[in-house]
Design an enzyme around this catalytic site. Sequence first.
Site, PDB file in Angstrom:
ATOM      1  N   ALA A  42      65.920  -3.205  45.559  1.00 49.12           N
ATOM      2  CA  ALA A  42      66.439  -3.652  44.263  1.00 49.12           C
ATOM      3  C   ALA A  42      65.401  -3.407  43.169  1.00 49.12           C
ATOM      4  O   ALA A  42      64.218  -3.246  43.444  1.00 49.12           O
ATOM      5  CB  ALA A  42      66.763  -5.130  44.350  1.00 49.12           C
ATOM      6  N   GLY A  49      66.525  -3.894  49.697  1.00 48.11           N
ATOM      7  CA  GLY A  49      67.957  -3.604  49.658  1.00 48.11           C
ATOM      8  C   GLY A  49      68.277  -2.220  50.219  1.00 48.11           C
ATOM      9  O   GLY A  49      69.371  -2.002  50.753  1.00 48.11           O
ATOM     10  N   GLU A  76      68.551  -2.712  53.792  1.00 46.85           N
ATOM     11  CA  GLU A  76      69.769  -3.472  54.084  1.00 46.85           C
ATOM     12  C   GLU A  76      71.010  -2.582  54.001  1.00 46.85           C
ATOM     13  O   GLU A  76      71.938  -2.721  54.780  1.00 46.85           O
ATOM     14  CB  GLU A  76      69.865  -4.667  53.122  1.00 46.85           C
ATOM     15  CG  GLU A  76      68.747  -5.674  53.396  1.00 46.85           C
ATOM     16  CD  GLU A  76      68.771  -6.835  52.427  1.00 46.85           C
ATOM     17  OE1 GLU A  76      68.330  -6.629  51.278  1.00 46.85           O
ATOM     18  OE2 GLU A  76      69.235  -7.917  52.786  1.00 46.85           O
ATOM     19  N   GLU A  96      61.079  -9.127  50.576  1.00 43.68           N
ATOM     20  CA  GLU A  96      61.620 -10.168  49.676  1.00 43.68           C
ATOM     21  C   GLU A  96      60.845 -11.483  49.712  1.00 43.68           C
ATOM     22  O   GLU A  96      60.664 -12.118  48.667  1.00 43.68           O
ATOM     23  CB  GLU A  96      63.100 -10.447  50.003  1.00 43.68           C
ATOM     24  CG  GLU A  96      64.053  -9.347  49.591  1.00 43.68           C
ATOM     25  CD  GLU A  96      64.151  -8.212  50.595  1.00 43.68           C
ATOM     26  OE1 GLU A  96      63.363  -8.206  51.578  1.00 43.68           O
ATOM     27  OE2 GLU A  96      64.988  -7.322  50.408  1.00 43.68           O
TER      28      GLU A  96
END
Length: 696
Positions: free
Chosen positions: A84, A131, A134, A156
């Site tokens: 992100a 992300g 992910e 994170e």
Amino acid sequence: MCYFKFGTFTEKEEVGMEFWKLDADPEDARGMILTLDLGPQEKKNLLRRKVLEELDATMDQLVKLSPDYLIIRSGKPNTFCAGADVEEILEVLKNPADVDALLRKAHGILMKIRNATYPVVAAIDGECLGGGLELAMACHARVATNNRKTAFALPETSLGIIPGFGGTQTLPRLVGARKALEIINGQKKLNGAEAAKCGLADACVKPEELMSEARWKAYVTQKGWNERFDHKPKNLRLPESIPCVGKRLILRGALQEVLKKTKGAYPAPLKAIEAVRASSKSIEKGLALERKLFAECANSPEAKSLTSVFFLDKEARSKDWLPGVKAEVPKKIGMIGAGIMGSGIAYAAISSNIPVVLHDTFPDPVGKAVIFIETMLGKAVKIGIMTAEEAAAKRRLLKVSTGDDLSALADADFVIEAVPEDLQLKRKMFAELEKVISPKAVIATNTSSFLPSDLAAELQYKDRFCAMHFFNPVRTMKLIEIAATQGSSPETIAKTLALTKALGKVPVLLDQECPGLIVNRVLVTGMAWALDQLQTLKIDPWKIDEAMEKFGMAMGPFKTLDLVGFDIGYHVMKVMMGYYPQDYPQSVAGIPLNKDKNLLGKKTGKGFYIWKGEEAVKPNKAILEKFGWKTECSSNDDVNAARNLLLLSMTREAKKIVDTGVCKSPDMVDLSLIHGAMLFANRRGLLLNPPVTITA
Ligand SMILES: NC(=O)c1ccc[n+]([C@@H]2O[C@H](COP(=O)([O-])OP(=O)(O)OC[C@H]3O[C@@H](n4cnc5c(N)ncnc54)[C@H](O)[C@@H]3O)[C@@H](O)[C@H]2O)c1
């Protein structure tokens, strides 16, 4: 705008896309390739909101097209997707409704990928982080390359949040709860081979084989030969697939480890464990819990602090600290002193491809330094961040010399001094050094406690001198404090800044020199007041450590003293006491703390703690008797009062550093304390949100 069109599909579709490109696979027109590229102005691919929206729309288009398979890859070299955009996340975090909407969107996409009726394979060459990972884990298979830039990680929790794009649910399904928590909470980074070994990737191949292997994985998945395709809980690995017991034990162990390390000062790793615990439930239930826990983290003051630290770090790295003055990175470093610091700095330099001559009076430390450097290079090759050829090339950058003759350093244009903390020894060595090096060569001292100008007092060319203070262990500590003396030339400082950047470290340039610079000035004051609390008020040192750790100090003051070693730490304390007598408790001046050569802290296995390797395993109660200390006043109130006094002394010192113009930016003081002493990252240091009120 891009179009895809090809013969196999009856419909001719048009998808407006800026960041993704959907094409028929030129090798097999029944398959499709989806390529992410944020454009030439961006160094990395980031999963911005618009990128997710486009992906969502594409997944909807693909339902109609129903290809035989889809391969997701990056159009940029060395990056699949770096996760992100933290700036965007920070914006979203301001509003809880936005957080929920973003996570629901992300989870919706994840489910579209998982539920696709055709196999979706991620082809990963380069960084695959946060992300990005992910997204890859939402696919039915992942193929990684052995490119050394290929790295898998979920960072994170270092920002005070948990993975929010399904990572807490998909990762344990792939690698098991233990490994998942190692990656999420332990901040473990895996290369392609390691990812394939633990099941995070389905294969690790050479970059040129990436697409053919991805097609093969799509094929076997389509044929039903890839058991992961259905994502059933059978994929859970032993031992947690043995009904509940194994998993419960793993989770309990992980919880104990986090509490031992953080004393609960950082909530995100605890929430991550809670989320991973839910991974044996249905994916929908797990994702709902991930959303709830993510939102709780996002609202925490710790997340706000840690994201703010992220931006301070970025600012310090990119800032033009000395506008208008530029210098080149040194061509050859002379490193004097091959002890703990000298060996670490020499390794950092050759790792950054800068030649080094490592010099020490004695052969023994040089031998140990060479073994240390060999071990580090060997490890780097083993974990795939260097090839054997690269390691050999770096090894060739290191030359060593011993004895009193410094002539091996003659052609170094930058000399770093890391000999013992002794004013006369350092001055004498500088005088010898000036006889052999060029007048233009920089001399940088790594002193922990002396005023740099005091060390430069007898130099012939004072313009070449400055302080460049590294932290131990050099390979992991990001910060380098830099300070000019009154005589330092701007070119000297510019060259030191250039070297700091070349080493990949974070520079903080002080506005004015002082003994102990920023970090030691604050940290050593805290250690001295901690000793005073034990010596005069009879408060249990281990309880003081625990109280400080609960507050967010990575290591309490007594553990820090053990780590640094009583010989160095206590000596530095006394030097600092000489410079700042008014800031130090005089009670600590006469403790014979560095007299017993078998009781010096971690290096001798015993100090305030008993040490096994890197770990302080238990309190060493014998130290109380040895120094005649009593710990009879150790109620919670006493301990809290002691903790508050330490916080007050450290905050006051930090504030003085700003008020006296040593470092005018409170933000940079906080960043230095966070990076250099692991102090209160959860509270964003000491100055933005002072833990105690300071009266004049
Ligand atoms: N250890 C730390 O945590 C740390 C952190 C930051 C800064 N420092 C500072 O760095 C310096 C070095 O610390 P260290 O922990 O590496 O010490 P160390 O004792 O591990 O190493 C010092 C080395 O210098 C060598 N030496 C002594 N006199 C010499 C001379 N005249 N010429 C060449 N070599 C000589 C010694 O043989 C020894 O190998 C000190 O000023 C210390 O305060 C230490």
